[in-house]
Design a protein around this motif. Structure first.
Motif, PDB file in Angstrom:
ATOM      1  N   ASP A  90     -19.792   1.800  -4.555  1.00 27.93           N
ATOM      2  CA  ASP A  90     -19.568   1.328  -5.919  1.00 27.93           C
ATOM      3  C   ASP A  90     -19.906   2.455  -6.882  1.00 27.93           C
ATOM      4  OD1 ASP A  90     -19.371   0.047  -8.308  1.00 27.93           O
ATOM      5  OD2 ASP A  90     -21.033  -1.336  -7.985  1.00 27.93           O
ATOM      6  N   ARG A  91     -18.929   2.949  -7.600  1.00 25.21           N
ATOM      7  CA  ARG A  91     -19.132   4.079  -8.504  1.00 25.21           C
ATOM      8  C   ARG A  91     -19.312   3.634  -9.951  1.00 25.21           C
ATOM      9  NH1 ARG A  91     -20.563   8.200  -5.216  1.00 25.21           N
ATOM     10  NH2 ARG A  91     -19.153   8.330  -3.431  1.00 25.21           N
ATOM     11  N   SER A  92     -19.558   2.325 -10.171  1.00 26.59           N
ATOM     12  CA  SER A  92     -19.687   1.837 -11.548  1.00 26.59           C
ATOM     13  C   SER A  92     -20.951   2.343 -12.223  1.00 26.59           C
ATOM     14  CB  SER A  92     -19.671   0.306 -11.569  1.00 26.59           C
ATOM     15  OG  SER A  92     -20.734  -0.216 -10.784  1.00 26.59           O
ATOM     16  N   GLY A  93     -21.960   2.667 -11.442  1.00 24.14           N
ATOM     17  CA  GLY A  93     -23.208   3.195 -11.995  1.00 24.14           C
ATOM     18  C   GLY A  93     -23.693   4.342 -11.140  1.00 24.14           C
ATOM     19  N   SER A  94     -24.940   4.740 -11.329  1.00 31.09           N
ATOM     20  CA  SER A  94     -25.521   5.806 -10.527  1.00 31.09           C
ATOM     21  C   SER A  94     -25.580   5.377  -9.071  1.00 31.09           C
ATOM     22  CB  SER A  94     -26.927   6.131 -11.036  1.00 31.09           C
ATOM     23  OG  SER A  94     -27.616   6.938 -10.100  1.00 31.09           O
ATOM     24  N   THR A  95     -25.301   6.314  -8.168  1.00 30.73           N
ATOM     25  CA  THR A  95     -25.376   5.988  -6.748  1.00 30.73           C
ATOM     26  C   THR A  95     -26.797   5.640  -6.332  1.00 30.73           C
ATOM     27  OG1 THR A  95     -25.666   8.324  -6.185  1.00 30.73           O
ATOM     28  CG2 THR A  95     -23.426   7.458  -6.192  1.00 30.73           C
ATOM     29  N   LEU A  96     -27.777   6.035  -7.155  1.00 30.98           N
ATOM     30  CA  LEU A  96     -29.166   5.737  -6.824  1.00 30.98           C
ATOM     31  C   LEU A  96     -29.585   4.355  -7.306  1.00 30.98           C
ATOM     32  CD1 LEU A  96     -30.816   9.174  -7.682  1.00 30.98           C
ATOM     33  CD2 LEU A  96     -30.092   8.317  -5.446  1.00 30.98           C
ATOM     34  N   ASP A  97     -28.752   3.700  -8.118  1.00 29.31           N
ATOM     35  CA  ASP A  97     -29.126   2.397  -8.654  1.00 29.31           C
ATOM     36  C   ASP A  97     -29.254   1.351  -7.558  1.00 29.31           C
ATOM     37  OD1 ASP A  97     -29.226   3.374 -11.185  1.00 29.31           O
ATOM     38  OD2 ASP A  97     -27.248   2.646 -11.782  1.00 29.31           O
ATOM     39  N   ARG A  98     -28.610   1.587  -6.413  1.00 24.84           N
ATOM     40  CA  ARG A  98     -28.667   0.595  -5.346  1.00 24.84           C
ATOM     41  C   ARG A  98     -30.007   0.612  -4.636  1.00 24.84           C
ATOM     42  NH1 ARG A  98     -27.508   5.121  -2.773  1.00 24.84           N
ATOM     43  NH2 ARG A  98     -27.410   5.185  -0.509  1.00 24.84           N
ATOM     44  N   LEU A  99     -30.819   1.630  -4.857  1.00 25.66           N
ATOM     45  CA  LEU A  99     -32.126   1.734  -4.217  1.00 25.66           C
ATOM     46  C   LEU A  99     -33.167   0.985  -5.036  1.00 25.66           C
ATOM     47  CD1 LEU A  99     -32.070   5.526  -3.346  1.00 25.66           C
ATOM     48  CD2 LEU A  99     -31.750   3.644  -1.751  1.00 25.66           C
ATOM     49  N   ALA A 100     -34.031   0.220  -4.373  1.00 22.92           N
ATOM     50  CA  ALA A 100     -35.062  -0.537  -5.078  1.00 22.92           C
ATOM     51  C   ALA A 100     -36.109   0.383  -5.694  1.00 22.92           C
ATOM     52  CB  ALA A 100     -35.726  -1.534  -4.119  1.00 22.92           C
ATOM     53  N   ILE A 101     -36.312   1.564  -5.109  1.00 25.36           N
ATOM     54  CA  ILE A 101     -37.262   2.547  -5.632  1.00 25.36           C
ATOM     55  C   ILE A 101     -36.499   3.852  -5.825  1.00 25.36           C
ATOM     56  CG2 ILE A 101     -39.395   3.827  -5.177  1.00 25.36           C
ATOM     57  CD1 ILE A 101     -40.254   1.499  -3.381  1.00 25.36           C
ATOM     58  N   ARG A 102     -36.566   4.390  -7.026  1.00 25.55           N
ATOM     59  CA  ARG A 102     -35.813   5.621  -7.284  1.00 25.55           C
ATOM     60  C   ARG A 102     -36.402   6.773  -6.482  1.00 25.55           C
ATOM     61  NH1 ARG A 102     -34.726   8.946 -12.957  1.00 25.55           N
ATOM     62  NH2 ARG A 102     -33.185  10.344 -12.052  1.00 25.55           N
ATOM     63  N   PRO A 103     -35.568   7.479  -5.729  1.00 22.39           N
ATOM     64  CA  PRO A 103     -36.075   8.604  -4.932  1.00 22.39           C
ATOM     65  C   PRO A 103     -36.308   9.835  -5.803  1.00 22.39           C
ATOM     66  CG  PRO A 103     -33.727   8.399  -4.609  1.00 22.39           C
ATOM     67  CD  PRO A 103     -34.136   7.244  -5.493  1.00 22.39           C
ATOM     68  N   TYR A 104     -36.793  10.875  -5.178  1.00 21.78           N
ATOM     69  CA  TYR A 104     -37.072  12.128  -5.873  1.00 21.78           C
ATOM     70  C   TYR A 104     -35.813  12.642  -6.561  1.00 21.78           C
ATOM     71  CZ  TYR A 104     -38.125  17.084  -6.533  1.00 21.78           C
ATOM     72  OH  TYR A 104     -38.291  18.333  -7.071  1.00 21.78           O
ATOM     73  N   PRO A 105     -35.852  12.885  -7.880  1.00 19.91           N
ATOM     74  CA  PRO A 105     -34.652  13.328  -8.614  1.00 19.91           C
ATOM     75  C   PRO A 105     -34.445  14.836  -8.527  1.00 19.91           C
ATOM     76  CG  PRO A 105     -36.447  12.881 -10.150  1.00 19.91           C
ATOM     77  CD  PRO A 105     -36.981  12.590  -8.781  1.00 19.91           C
ATOM     78  N   ALA A 106     -33.873  15.272  -7.429  1.00 22.58           N
ATOM     79  CA  ALA A 106     -33.681  16.714  -7.195  1.00 22.58           C
ATOM     80  C   ALA A 106     -32.800  17.350  -8.260  1.00 22.58           C
ATOM     81  CB  ALA A 106     -33.066  16.931  -5.810  1.00 22.58           C
ATOM     82  N   GLU A 107     -31.953  16.549  -8.906  1.00 26.44           N
ATOM     83  CA  GLU A 107     -31.050  17.113  -9.913  1.00 26.44           C
ATOM     84  C   GLU A 107     -31.797  17.653 -11.137  1.00 26.44           C
ATOM     85  OE1 GLU A 107     -31.594  12.760 -10.861  1.00 26.44           O
ATOM     86  OE2 GLU A 107     -31.304  13.990  -9.070  1.00 26.44           O
ATOM     87  N   LEU A 108     -33.089  17.319 -11.273  1.00 32.63           N
ATOM     88  CA  LEU A 108     -33.866  17.786 -12.419  1.00 32.63           C
ATOM     89  C   LEU A 108     -34.568  19.114 -12.144  1.00 32.63           C
ATOM     90  CD1 LEU A 108     -35.443  14.399 -13.628  1.00 32.63           C
ATOM     91  CD2 LEU A 108     -33.474  15.609 -14.562  1.00 32.63           C
ATOM     92  N   GLU A 109     -34.401  19.669 -10.954  1.00 30.51           N
ATOM     93  CA  GLU A 109     -35.004  20.963 -10.652  1.00 30.51           C
ATOM     94  C   GLU A 109     -34.300  22.069 -11.443  1.00 30.51           C
ATOM     95  OE1 GLU A 109     -34.883  21.531  -6.465  1.00 30.51           O
ATOM     96  OE2 GLU A 109     -36.449  20.061  -6.043  1.00 30.51           O
ATOM     97  N   GLU A 110     -35.076  23.064 -11.877  1.00 31.06           N
ATOM     98  CA  GLU A 110     -34.511  24.128 -12.708  1.00 31.06           C
ATOM     99  C   GLU A 110     -35.335  25.407 -12.543  1.00 31.06           C
ATOM    100  OE1 GLU A 110     -33.158  24.642 -17.415  1.00 31.06           O
ATOM    101  OE2 GLU A 110     -34.613  23.106 -16.838  1.00 31.06           O
ATOM    102  N   VAL A 111     -34.671  26.513 -12.241  1.00 30.31           N
ATOM    103  CA  VAL A 111     -35.322  27.818 -12.153  1.00 30.31           C
ATOM    104  C   VAL A 111     -35.105  28.552 -13.469  1.00 30.31           C
ATOM    105  CG1 VAL A 111     -35.423  30.022 -10.950  1.00 30.31           C
ATOM    106  CG2 VAL A 111     -34.998  27.918  -9.653  1.00 30.31           C
TER     107      VAL A 111
END
Length: 892
Positions: free
Chosen positions: A706-727
């Protein structure tokens, strides 16, 4: 999540009753009587156009005619009228309402719109919060508010009770009154159209009048909202759950075994455990547990010493302890010697029978000795009344020990009338008191289980392996299969995806014909196993579709031909897509395990582990956990199975490589989080021994995500947000800014130890010498769905990452205001790290839609005050009461 306007719901200054009436037996009449008899001191406005006055109070014809906006409105009118009344209340300025009316969820208005949606649409522009519909009401005994259908109200106390069931509400209140149990609030959620468990948990977690929270749950809709609120509440006060409907829930339906084994009740149990709450199974246990936990002291072990004045009760207690999975005390030799001097008949192990004529002094002396032995983590004292010894005298003798000891001393006072005074004395000393030996042991085990769940939140996990999984490869393989219309992936395809995540697999090839099977066997190397490949056969051995230990090309060819004929005979309609050729995994000492994933309709993906092999369903030995997992959570998942005892080793079977098993579970957890198309996964068997773990067979079910929202929305606990990493470039090279992880615990301790005492005081406003385990867990194990901490890191001299600075922000449940704090290592100040972390926090809050970011600092902390001024913050004057300067930045 939202706690907006819940204060008006739980502690209103005035109440309007819409639908008030004098008609006997009606909800409106019952509600008015309860409001007036409960002792509520605020203004009560009856609303009904048919009356000029009701019960001696002036009645108002409609909401618009009220002289002032009531803080709370109670609506008990026909369902068709509810949306209009809610709109009128919102226009007037009311911000909370209890909707008692039934039929709102199923009714339709003149336009065919759901009455429930019409009600919510009417409330939304005014941020008016709704409890219900079909709610049995709410009680706040501390202010004398009985806005419910419950007769008699409730005794004031410090326990909050939240339930979906109105019938349970009235029954529990009556039951609690007879036992003197009081409440800070008592809430019937009804249909939870607006206010639900998550909202109420958020409110009660910060309510100073509530010391414990009890939940009666029948079902949930918003798993992530509930989990975030539950984890926050359970960290601050005991939170207990009675889950109803266990026998009504059907087992999960699935194409893979994991989908069948992970029942809804298993998943709820996993969620309750993961949130740090305690699950109980009866109403009696619920209140017994909260009374125990309210009096319990920290428990540093699980061994219970038992003593009493009769053989029968102490043996019953020991039986209950052992059958409940508890452990009796293991006493030191010196302790045994002292106790045998006091109780010569005692044989030196097991519970102590002091005999019926034991004087109060003997209870005191024996307990005093037990409390000095490290092998007794808690003490249970049992007293059966007799004509020789006054139970009250026994209570007076042991109460000071219970009050002053750092360990738990529990009392069991058998009988009723003759031990009333003893119970009172024990209670005043903070000593939990029980009526039977079994109840007392259950109370002790509840302390054990609750501390286990709390300790799990404070453990720092180890990192898993080296390198990152090949996420793109796994996603590509899944997309390719879906493009071909393949939704069940057989062993070779599933193993290719598992290999992308570093999960060890037995070498496997797919072959379309017997001749290709021979070539595949030659590539792998003999001996091999050959299995049929058919989407219509779940268990290959049922049709003779497995042949092992083939050591030549001729044997492989003959086995493949034989299996093809047998399948045609036994399942003529089954499709044969070819054969699977595997290297033989020769290890008779390996344990056959199952690891997998399933998708729950409420909580989303779940991870399953247990005893595997052909008899997996008959064995019934499995446990379920919510992703994301780390090594600590994976270890806890394994420990909840019976096969865990075998994995520890026995006789000449060495201990299995637990690190390897945990690594597989962690990687499975990452896989289902990263690839939303994975619906089910079976790894059965997962072979594990002292040398590691390897996948022998695996299959997977996939579906379009289901692409209507974030693919992580289906998880009851949000996992580590690797997309926020920045060098980012930095004065001393480069620095990585990324969200904090539980694995950062050791680096965080080193970072704290590198701070000067003044820097610690500037951050915490008090002098702190070292981080306690609970503090470390709170700093590193965060809920990414409602708070964020960014660490600035670089490789240290020892090759491990070192923490240079931390920026932390915590938003309120409504995401209106977020409070921040930034700390930089004392020897690295003035090099731009603080500015980098602040920029990161501000950008993060803006992206989340937070309205403002706020902070405070001691007036001596000039660097932080100067930094926020440069960033555009408004800095307030010194707050004389709190001794700090506050500052804020409007993000809109």
């Amino acid at each position: 999540m939202s706690v907006r306007n819940l204060r008006q719901l739980f502690a209103p200054g005035s109440v309007a009753l819409v639908g008030a009436t004098e008609r006997p037996g009606s909800v409106g009449a019952t509600m008015l009587r309860n409001l007036r008899e409960g002792g509520f001191k605020g203004q009560v406005y009856p609303v009904n156009p048919k009356y000029d006055s009701i019960g001696g109070l002036r009645a108002w014809p409609d909401v618009a005619s009220l002289p002032a906006a009531p803080e709370l409105a109670i609506i008990c009118t026909p369902p068709q009228t509810v949306p209009g009344i809610v709109r009128a209340l919102g226009e007037l300025g009311t911000r909370a309402a209890i909707v008692m009316s039934a039929g709102v969820a199923t009714g339709r208005d003149a336009r065919g719109r759901s009455l429930k949606q019409a009600m919510l649409d009417a409330a939304n522009p005014y941020l008016l919060r709704i409890l219900g519909a079909n709610s049995a009401g709410l009680l706040a005994p501390g202010i004398g508010l009985n806005a419910s259908i419950a007769a008699g109200g409730a005794t004031p106390g410090r326990i909050a009770f939240v339930s979906e069931s109105g019938a349970l509400m009235t029954g529990v209140l009556d039951w609690a009154r007879t036992r003197g149990i009081g409440f800070s609030s008592f809430v019937s959620l009804g249909e939870s159209a607006d206010v639900d468990f998550g909202d109420v948990l958020d409110y009660l977690a910060s309510d100073g009048g509530t010391s414990a929270i009890l939940l009666h749950i029948e079902s949930l809709r918003y798993a992530r909202k509930f989990m975030s609120a539950a984890r926050a509440a359970a960290r601050s006060k005991p939170t207990l759950v009675l889950k109803a409907g266990r026998s009504l829930e059907a087992a999960a339906a699935g194409a893979c075994l994991s989908g069948v084994l992970a029942t809804p009740d298993d998943v709820y149990d996993a969620a309750i455990r993961r949130a740090g709450m305690l699950r109980v199974y009866t109403t009696e246990q619920l209140f017994a547990a909260v009374e125990t936990l309210a009096r319990a002291k920290p428990l540093y072990g699980e061994r219970l010493a038992i003593l009493g004045n009769g053989a029968g009760p102490v043996v019953l207690a020991l039986d209950a302890l052992q059958y409940g999975g508890g452990h009796p005390a293991v006493l030191q030799d010196e302790t045994v010697r002292k106790l045998r001097d006091m109780v010569p008949e005692w044989r030196g192990d097991g519970p102590l029978n002091l005999r019926g004529d034991a004087p109060p002094e003997r209870y005191h002396d024996v307990i005093e000795v037990l409390l000095q032995d490290p092998g007794a983590n808690a003490v249970l004292m049992i007293h059966a009344p007799n004509a020789v010894v006054d139970p009250a005298d026994v209570a007076r003798a042991v109460a000071p020990l219970a009050k002053n000891s750092s360990r738990n001393v529990l009392g069991c006072w058998l009988g009723v009338q003759s031990v009333l005074e003893a119970r009172t004395i024990a209670a005043e000393a903070g000593m939990p008191a029980y009526r039977t030996p079994e109840d007392a042991v259950n109370g002790f085990l509840q302390i054990v289980h609750y501390r286990e769940s709390q300790n799990l939140l404070m453990q720092v996990p180890a990192s898993v392996g080296d390198g990152e999984p090949d996420r793109e490869k796994a996603r590509r393989l899944v997309r390719e299969a879906l493009a071909k219309g393949r939704y069940m992936l057989a062993d070779p395809d599933t193993k290719a995806i598992l290999e992308a995540y570093g999960i060890p697999v037995v070498p496997t090839r797919a072959a379309a014909t017997p001749e290709e099977a021979v070539r595949a066997a030659g590539e792998i190397g003999y001996p091999v196993a050959v299995k049929i490949l058919s989407p219509d056969v779940a268990q290959k051995s049922d049709v003779g579709g497995v042949t092992l230990d083939l050591d030549s090309a001729e044997a492989v060819l003959a086995a493949a031909e034989r299996m093809r004929r047998r399948l045609a005979e036994l399942r003529p309609n089954a499709r044969l897509e070819g054969f699977i050729v595997q290297a033989m995994a020769r290890n008779p000492e390996a344990h056959e395990l199952i690891a997998g994933a399933a998708t729950d309709p409420v909580f989303g993906p779940v991870i399953l582990f247990g005893q595997g092999g052909l008899a997996v369903e008959a064995a019934g030995d499995h446990a379920v956990a919510l992703p994301p997992l780390n090594t600590v959570l994976a270890r806890e998942l394994v420990a909840r199975t019976r096969v865990a005892r075998l994995l520890e080793g026995y006789r000449n079977h060495p201990k299995a490589d637990m690190d390897a098993i945990e690594a597989v579970l962690v990687q499975v957890s990452r896989l289902v989080a990263d690839v939303p198309e994975i619906v089910e996964l079976d790894i059965n068997p997962l072979l594990a021994d002292s040398r590691g773990a390897v996948v022998l067979d695996a299959r997977m079910r996939i579906a379009m995500a289901d692409r209507s929202g974030s693919t992580l929305d289906r998880l009851a606990i949000r996992p580590y947000p690797a997309e926020l990493e920045e060098v980012l470039p930095w004065a001393e090279g480069t620095v990585l800014l990324r969200p904090i992880r539980p694995e950062d615990g050791p680096a965080h301790v080193a970072f704290f130890n590198a701070l000067t005492p003044d820097d610690v005081r500037y951050r915490m406003f008090v002098r702190v010498r070292e981080l306690q385990p609970a503090q470390l867990a709170r700093f590193t194990q965060i809920d990414y769905d409602r708070e964020m901490a960014f660490v600035a890191i670089r490789p240290g001299p020892d090759g491990h990452d070192e923490t240079l600075g931390v920026g932390r922000v915590v938003a309120d449940p409504d995401n209106i205001s977020a409070e921040f704090a930034v700390t930089v290592r004392s020897d690295l100040k003035g090099k731009g790290l603080g500015r980098m972390l602040m920029d990161k926090l501000i950008a993060y809050c803006r992206a989340r839609g937070t309205r403002e970011i706020v902070g405070e600092a001691l007036p001596q902390n000039a660097p932080v005050i100067g930094l926020v001024k440069k960033l555009g913050f408004t800095v307030g004057p010194l707050d004389e009461d709190e001794g700090v300067r506050k500052f804020w930045l409007n993000l809109r």
